[in-house]
Design a protein around this motif. Structure first.
Motif, PDB file in Angstrom:
ATOM      1  N   SER A  35       0.436  -1.235  -0.114  1.00 52.50           N
ATOM      2  CA  SER A  35      -0.626  -0.493  -0.050  1.00 52.50           C
ATOM      3  C   SER A  35       0.655   0.873  -0.289  1.00 52.50           C
ATOM      4  O   SER A  35       0.791   1.958  -1.109  1.00 52.50           O
ATOM      5  N   VAL A  54     -11.163  -5.642  -4.046  1.00 50.38           N
ATOM      6  CA  VAL A  54     -10.788  -6.038  -2.533  1.00 50.38           C
ATOM      7  C   VAL A  54     -10.013  -7.748  -2.835  1.00 50.38           C
ATOM      8  O   VAL A  54     -10.675  -7.975  -3.374  1.00 50.38           O
ATOM      9  N   GLY A  61      -2.720  -7.662  -0.500  1.00 56.84           N
ATOM     10  CA  GLY A  61      -3.507  -7.306   0.161  1.00 56.84           C
ATOM     11  C   GLY A  61      -3.713  -5.535  -0.136  1.00 56.84           C
ATOM     12  O   GLY A  61      -2.900  -5.010  -0.842  1.00 56.84           O
ATOM     13  N   THR A  62      -4.920  -5.615  -0.679  1.00 51.68           N
ATOM     14  CA  THR A  62      -5.762  -4.339  -1.249  1.00 51.68           C
ATOM     15  C   THR A  62      -6.702  -3.229   0.076  1.00 51.68           C
ATOM     16  O   THR A  62      -6.416  -1.716  -0.752  1.00 51.68           O
ATOM     17  N   ARG A  63      -7.330  -4.327   0.531  1.00 48.02           N
ATOM     18  CA  ARG A  63      -7.508  -2.970   1.148  1.00 48.02           C
ATOM     19  C   ARG A  63      -7.260  -1.169   1.826  1.00 48.02           C
ATOM     20  O   ARG A  63      -7.929  -0.467   1.908  1.00 48.02           O
ATOM     21  N   ASP A  67      -8.554   2.446   0.917  1.00 49.69           N
ATOM     22  CA  ASP A  67      -8.918   3.285   1.566  1.00 49.69           C
ATOM     23  C   ASP A  67      -8.453   4.547   1.835  1.00 49.69           C
ATOM     24  O   ASP A  67      -8.434   6.269   1.987  1.00 49.69           O
ATOM     25  N   TYR A  92     -16.409   2.273  -4.467  1.00 53.54           N
ATOM     26  CA  TYR A  92     -16.257   2.012  -3.311  1.00 53.54           C
ATOM     27  C   TYR A  92     -16.213   3.145  -2.052  1.00 53.54           C
ATOM     28  O   TYR A  92     -15.926   4.357  -2.335  1.00 53.54           O
ATOM     29  N   ALA A  95     -15.604  -0.009   3.743  1.00 49.19           N
ATOM     30  CA  ALA A  95     -15.229  -1.697   3.757  1.00 49.19           C
ATOM     31  C   ALA A  95     -16.138  -1.648   4.581  1.00 49.19           C
ATOM     32  O   ALA A  95     -17.000  -2.119   4.067  1.00 49.19           O
TER      33      ALA A  95
END
Length: 197
Positions: A35, A54, A61-63, A67, A92, A95
């Motif tokens: 990230s 997602v 991981g992309t979450r 954000d 988006y 979450a």
């Protein structure tokens, strides 16, 4: 037998087996590094709209990235898998607005924008299992992103194509087929690699 297809299947199996060996701590640690690195990419810092996805399970991981992009004011589009494996898109909105979908995926619960919404993207984050020295990406084999890339090409759209991967997923060669498209960059914990397309 098509050797490109069988070669892809073999490489997919190897990459998925390697991912199964990762702990969730490995996944979380790598997600933070990815990230941070992705957020420094000019392709993302200058983007107004980013089509992303997602991450689930042991995918890179992309979450946190989703954000952070949203916090920057970037319009983030997420895929919604259609019955024919094509992708619709929806914004988006955090979450808490993600809902379980088929195949263990998470999708936004907001308004659907249609498959052509991806044409508005300045950058597209593509899921993948491997990328080779020429920027050829190995996906999961469902063909959803092949359709997205074909749609972009047919419309003359040229967003930056970026893949987030683990270090060992940058390989010497990915078997290729005529419909395959190279990506512009891959981000791994070891750094970013760009490809001349």
């Amino acid at each position: 037998m098509n050797t490109d297809k069988s070669g892809k299947a073999s490489l997919r199996g190897d990459r998925l087996a390697a991912r199964r060996l990762l702990t969730m701590e490995d996944v979380a640690r790598t997600a933070a590094v990815l990230s941070s690195a992705a957020l420094r990419l000019p392709e993302l810092t200058e983007a107004r709209t980013v089509a992303a996805y997602v991450s689930v399970g042991r995918e890179p991981g992309t979450r946190a990235l989703l954000d952070a992009l949203r916090t920057r004011g970037v319009r983030v589009l997420l895929p919604v898998l259609l019955a024919d494996n094509d992708l619709d898109w929806a914004p988006y909105e955090g979450a808490e607005r993600l809902v379980p979908a088929g195949r263990g995926l998470l999708e936004p619960d907001g308004a659907r924008l249609g498959p052509a919404a991806v044409l508005d993207a300045d950058a597209v984050l593509l899921p993948g299992l491997a990328v080779d020295a020429d920027g050829m990406r190995l996906g999961r084999g469902g063909g959803s992103y092949d359709r997205v890339l074909a749609r972009l090409s047919a419309a003359g759209a040229h967003p930056a194509l970026v893949v987030l991967l683990y270090d060992d997923e940058v390989v010497a060669q990915v078997p290729r087929e005529p419909h395959d498209h190279p990506v512009d960059a891959v981000v791994t914990p070891a750094g970013t690699r760009r490809f001349t397309v």
